[in-house]
Design a protein around this motif. Structure first.
Motif, PDB file in Angstrom:
ATOM      1  N   SER A  56      44.929 116.702 108.701  1.00 31.73           N
ATOM      2  CA  SER A  56      45.632 114.892 109.170  1.00 31.73           C
ATOM      3  C   SER A  56      46.773 115.226 109.573  1.00 31.73           C
ATOM      4  O   SER A  56      47.239 116.640 110.380  1.00 31.73           O
ATOM      5  CB  SER A  56      45.988 114.809 107.614  1.00 31.73           C
ATOM      6  OG  SER A  56      47.301 115.566 107.280  1.00 31.73           O
ATOM      7  N   ASP A 105      37.947 105.577 112.622  1.00 27.80           N
ATOM      8  CA  ASP A 105      39.008 104.703 113.383  1.00 27.80           C
ATOM      9  C   ASP A 105      39.740 105.464 113.641  1.00 27.80           C
ATOM     10  O   ASP A 105      40.454 104.823 115.275  1.00 27.80           O
ATOM     11  CB  ASP A 105      39.609 104.303 112.131  1.00 27.80           C
ATOM     12  CG  ASP A 105      39.652 103.392 111.230  1.00 27.80           C
ATOM     13  OD1 ASP A 105      37.916 103.041 111.585  1.00 27.80           O
ATOM     14  OD2 ASP A 105      39.534 103.333 109.838  1.00 27.80           O
ATOM     15  N   GLU A 106      39.978 107.137 114.281  1.00 29.09           N
ATOM     16  CA  GLU A 106      40.913 107.703 115.074  1.00 29.09           C
ATOM     17  C   GLU A 106      40.476 108.155 116.365  1.00 29.09           C
ATOM     18  O   GLU A 106      40.731 108.542 117.246  1.00 29.09           O
ATOM     19  CB  GLU A 106      41.611 109.078 114.806  1.00 29.09           C
ATOM     20  CG  GLU A 106      41.817 108.375 113.182  1.00 29.09           C
ATOM     21  CD  GLU A 106      43.605 108.136 113.725  1.00 29.09           C
ATOM     22  OE1 GLU A 106      44.132 108.599 115.435  1.00 29.09           O
ATOM     23  OE2 GLU A 106      43.531 107.027 113.268  1.00 29.09           O
ATOM     24  N   THR A 132      38.715 107.299 108.346  1.00 29.84           N
ATOM     25  CA  THR A 132      39.865 107.857 109.301  1.00 29.84           C
ATOM     26  C   THR A 132      39.499 108.479 110.636  1.00 29.84           C
ATOM     27  O   THR A 132      40.535 108.098 111.378  1.00 29.84           O
ATOM     28  CB  THR A 132      40.930 109.256 108.504  1.00 29.84           C
ATOM     29  OG1 THR A 132      41.430 108.312 107.529  1.00 29.84           O
ATOM     30  CG2 THR A 132      42.078 109.315 109.415  1.00 29.84           C
ATOM     31  N   LYS A 168      41.119 101.089 103.733  1.00 28.32           N
ATOM     32  CA  LYS A 168      40.399 101.996 103.800  1.00 28.32           C
ATOM     33  C   LYS A 168      38.845 102.033 103.926  1.00 28.32           C
ATOM     34  O   LYS A 168      38.146 102.491 102.462  1.00 28.32           O
ATOM     35  CB  LYS A 168      39.894 103.432 103.915  1.00 28.32           C
ATOM     36  CG  LYS A 168      41.384 103.780 104.692  1.00 28.32           C
ATOM     37  CD  LYS A 168      41.578 104.251 106.201  1.00 28.32           C
ATOM     38  CE  LYS A 168      42.773 104.789 106.660  1.00 28.32           C
ATOM     39  NZ  LYS A 168      42.975 104.748 108.238  1.00 28.32           N
ATOM     40  N   PRO A 187      37.971 112.840 105.011  1.00 28.06           N
ATOM     41  CA  PRO A 187      38.328 111.134 105.025  1.00 28.06           C
ATOM     42  C   PRO A 187      37.783 110.814 106.492  1.00 28.06           C
ATOM     43  O   PRO A 187      38.368 110.472 107.365  1.00 28.06           O
ATOM     44  CB  PRO A 187      40.314 111.449 105.083  1.00 28.06           C
ATOM     45  CG  PRO A 187      40.752 112.601 105.877  1.00 28.06           C
ATOM     46  CD  PRO A 187      39.222 113.935 104.877  1.00 28.06           C
TER      47      PRO A 187
END
Length: 421
Positions: free
Chosen positions: A268, A304-305, A301, A344, A298
């Motif tokens: 993260s 999405d990133e 995530t 999410k 994740p």
């Protein structure tokens, strides 16, 4: 001679949806690359075209295993009640030490490759051991089989048994011997620089690995942020690094050449941003993360990133070499995340299929899709025993993924060549 393969075709150009071509066809050139994809083909108007009709079967892209330890095949399904570090010390390292014996290595590596073939895995990112000769053997076996692989001679010289520790000079020399033999443009089997993980490599060895990757422009693979105890250990060993990923980055092992990092369960913040900036791919290994009590990566995530993501079996931390099972497990992991954070959305079937095929395949080049210019890595699925007449084509694929097995895989192709073991 060109070949035309006819079947019901399913693949994912985009992660949001499947391309479904009922009674479709794919034209493949002599170089193993796709020329044309479509439906409604009539008889070919050239004599130099062979038509292969698979009838009511499904034709899908082959699987890619983006993180797997070939020498751990004997331990598959063993010691699943341990966490990462005791599992390494008590089971993994003693097993890998046996690969000093080339005869043992051959027996186990043949078993490993045959199982991959059974389950339709045609490309892999593979960890070998520190042993140069057994790693050479593994690469030769992949070459003989016609299956694609990036194979790494593992580098480690601390926090491991003496019989698996290799000094920096020997590690470099062994790698360079394999590089000279196997690092050819467009080869199906090539070397990949493979420091095991930061705790098992001194700064001098990490630096040497980075220099090898840069000198020969070779890809890199390792482990990242798999386990909280491991992360704390790295923080203690690499005090100047701002995060685990930065410990690799400082030695030229984090995207300076194409890089894939397994697990990333606890990635993260700064580490995630560094991965984005350096275009580092994640190898998501859901079964291993559960078995070794590491946690849940994740993946939503990551997507999405904008991170690149593939799937890995990670045997023997993972217990299953069937990559189709990894699709199901990846969806399940994302559903557990969803219970903690409803903002999410959990992963869909098309997303995990795309991750396992086109996204993962991008690490090997134009692999993992049925678009013109892509290499023809494919599986023919004969699902007659799964009552196909009762389901749509997409439902048939989903049922094969969830309840099918290797007995439904009728044909396997890698770079246009049918692979028969």
């Amino acid at each position: 001679m060109k070949k035309v393969y006819k079947a019901h075709i399913l693949y994912t150009k985009e992660k949001s949806h499947f391309e479904v071509l009922e009674n479709g066809y794919i034209t493949v050139g002599e170089d193993g690359r796709i020329i044309e994809v479509g439906t409604g083909m009539t008889s070919p108007d050239h004599e130099d075209v062979e038509v292969v009709d698979f009838g009511n079967c499904l034709l899908i892209p082959a699987m890619n295993d983006m993180h797997v330890h070939a020498p751990q095949v004997h331990n598959q399904g063993v010691a699943m009640d341990l966490e990462l570090l005791p599992w390494l010390q008590n089971y993994t390292f003693p097993e890998e030490a046996k690969y000093a014996d080339i005869h043992y290595a051959e027996r186990m590596y043949r078993r490993f490759l045959h199982t991959q073939w059974l389950f339709g895995t045609m490309r892999s990112c593979v960890f070998g051991t520190v042993h140069t000769e057994s790693t050479r053997l593994l690469m030769q076996l992949y070459q003989e089989a016609g299956m694609g692989a990036l194979v790494g001679k593992v580098a480690m010289n601390r926090n491991c048994p003496d019989n698996l520790a290799e000094d920096v000079e020997a590690a470099v020399e062994g790698n360079e011997r394999l590089i000279a033999e196997f690092n050819h443009p467009d080869a199906l089997v090539r070397p990949i620089i493979t420091p095991r993980f930061v705790p098992s490599c001194t700064p001098e060895l990490l630096k040497a690995c980075g220099e090898l990757a840069n000198k020969y422009q070779l890809p890199v693979q390792s482990h990242l942020s798999e386990n909280t105890s491991e992360i704390a250990w790295v923080k203690d060993l690499e005090k100047e690094s701002t995060c685990y990923g930065d410990a690799y980055n400082r030695y030229g092992l984090f995207g300076q050449t194409p890089t894939i990092m397994a697990h990333c369960v606890w990635t993260s913040g700064e580490e995630l941003e560094l991965m984005k900036h350096n275009n580092v791919m994640v190898a998501h290994c859901p079964t291993s993360n559960f078995n070794l009590s590491s946690g849940m990566a994740p993946v939503r995530t990551f997507l999405d990133e904008g991170l690149r993501v593939g799937l890995g079996s990670d045997i023997s931390g993972g217990h299953d070499l069937n990559m189709f099972r990894m699709l199901t497990y990846a969806v399940q992991v994302s559903k557990m995340h969803y219970q903690h954070d409803r903002s999410k959305a959990f992963l869909t079937l098309s997303e995990v299929f795309w991750i396992a095929t086109k996204s993962a395949g991008s690490f090997f080049g134009k692999v993992g899709s049925f678009e013109p210019g892509y290499e023809f890595d494919a599986l023919v699925i004969n699902d007659d025993v799964l009552h196909p007449d009762e389901y749509s084509l997409l439902e048939r694929l989903e049922r094969f993924i969830c309840v099918g097995d290797d007995r439904q895989i009728a044909h396997r192709f890698c770079r246009g060549k049918e692979i028969i073991l």
